[in-house]
Design a protein around this motif. Sequence first.
Motif, PDB file in Angstrom:
ATOM      1  N   MET A  62     104.155 -15.283  78.485  1.00 40.99           N
ATOM      2  CA  MET A  62     105.113 -14.869  77.461  1.00 40.99           C
ATOM      3  C   MET A  62     104.566 -15.245  76.088  1.00 40.99           C
ATOM      4  O   MET A  62     104.291 -16.408  75.820  1.00 40.99           O
ATOM      5  N   SER A  63     104.385 -14.232  75.231  1.00 43.63           N
ATOM      6  CA  SER A  63     103.859 -14.465  73.884  1.00 43.63           C
ATOM      7  C   SER A  63     104.855 -15.240  73.029  1.00 43.63           C
ATOM      8  O   SER A  63     106.055 -15.122  73.203  1.00 43.63           O
ATOM      9  N   THR A  94      99.744 -23.114  71.281  1.00 38.14           N
ATOM     10  CA  THR A  94      99.610 -22.370  70.031  1.00 38.14           C
ATOM     11  C   THR A  94      98.284 -21.630  69.988  1.00 38.14           C
ATOM     12  O   THR A  94      98.097 -20.759  69.155  1.00 38.14           O
ATOM     13  N   GLY A  95      97.357 -21.985  70.891  1.00 36.77           N
ATOM     14  CA  GLY A  95      96.003 -21.460  70.797  1.00 36.77           C
ATOM     15  C   GLY A  95      95.238 -22.239  69.738  1.00 36.77           C
ATOM     16  O   GLY A  95      95.824 -22.990  68.951  1.00 36.77           O
ATOM     17  N   THR A 144      98.872 -17.151  72.038  1.00 31.94           N
ATOM     18  CA  THR A 144      99.878 -18.165  71.771  1.00 31.94           C
ATOM     19  C   THR A 144     101.123 -17.814  72.581  1.00 31.94           C
ATOM     20  O   THR A 144     101.563 -16.665  72.585  1.00 31.94           O
ATOM     21  N   GLY A 145     101.635 -18.786  73.306  1.00 28.94           N
ATOM     22  CA  GLY A 145     102.795 -18.535  74.142  1.00 28.94           C
ATOM     23  C   GLY A 145     102.820 -19.475  75.333  1.00 28.94           C
ATOM     24  O   GLY A 145     102.231 -20.553  75.315  1.00 28.94           O
ATOM     25  N   THR A 146     103.493 -19.040  76.393  1.00 25.08           N
ATOM     26  CA  THR A 146     103.692 -19.878  77.573  1.00 25.08           C
ATOM     27  C   THR A 146     103.205 -19.167  78.821  1.00 25.08           C
ATOM     28  O   THR A 146     103.581 -18.022  79.074  1.00 25.08           O
TER      29      THR A 146
END
Length: 194
Positions: free
Chosen positions: A105-106, A154-155, A162-164
């Motif tokens: 998920m972004s 966050t990258g 970035t995401g989960t």
Amino acid sequence: MATTDPSCFEAENLEDLAVCPNDELQSGLSEVNIYYILEDHIDKMVVPPPAGTYEEAGTITDDIVPKTGKGFARFRAMVNENELTDGLTGNTGNMKLQTSLEFFMSKLEPKIQGFKRKFRNSGFVFIVIDRNGTKFAVGNLLNPAYMTQANGTTGRTGEDNTGTAFILTSDSPLLVYEGTIPRITPPAGGGGGV
């Protein structure tokens, strides 16, 4: 003279398993068709026994029936970052089936963080659709799918995601689902899926 339980192997019929090399098959999951419901919200889900034909043992034909006022919500995940796998776990001669769903998920947004906080130890049933249109059930009432990973990032650079990254695992067989997906009715003002 020893007797063998006929329900074990003697009554089983073997079937041919073949694939057509000319079938047009697409890899991956549809990122817009990842549906989920809490197992506590399901009134009825009939899982076939490992009997009959191979196809009968691998297919849920009856609709999943949610409790009144409940239904499936939906994730809209990142493109090309989602995968469904199944395999064996355990010891030789005592293997069990296990299914895993991985999706990304972004963004690190409040809705995703709230979902993780509220349901990190909850059992789910997921219905996912592959790029060929086949629906699969991940988890069931006896062996729901649980979050085994929900790592946000966050990258580090502009090229990173970035995401989960979510991983849900169920100690249950991966089964094709031929029923409908009853959706939750979102409350006034929004809600529904993530």
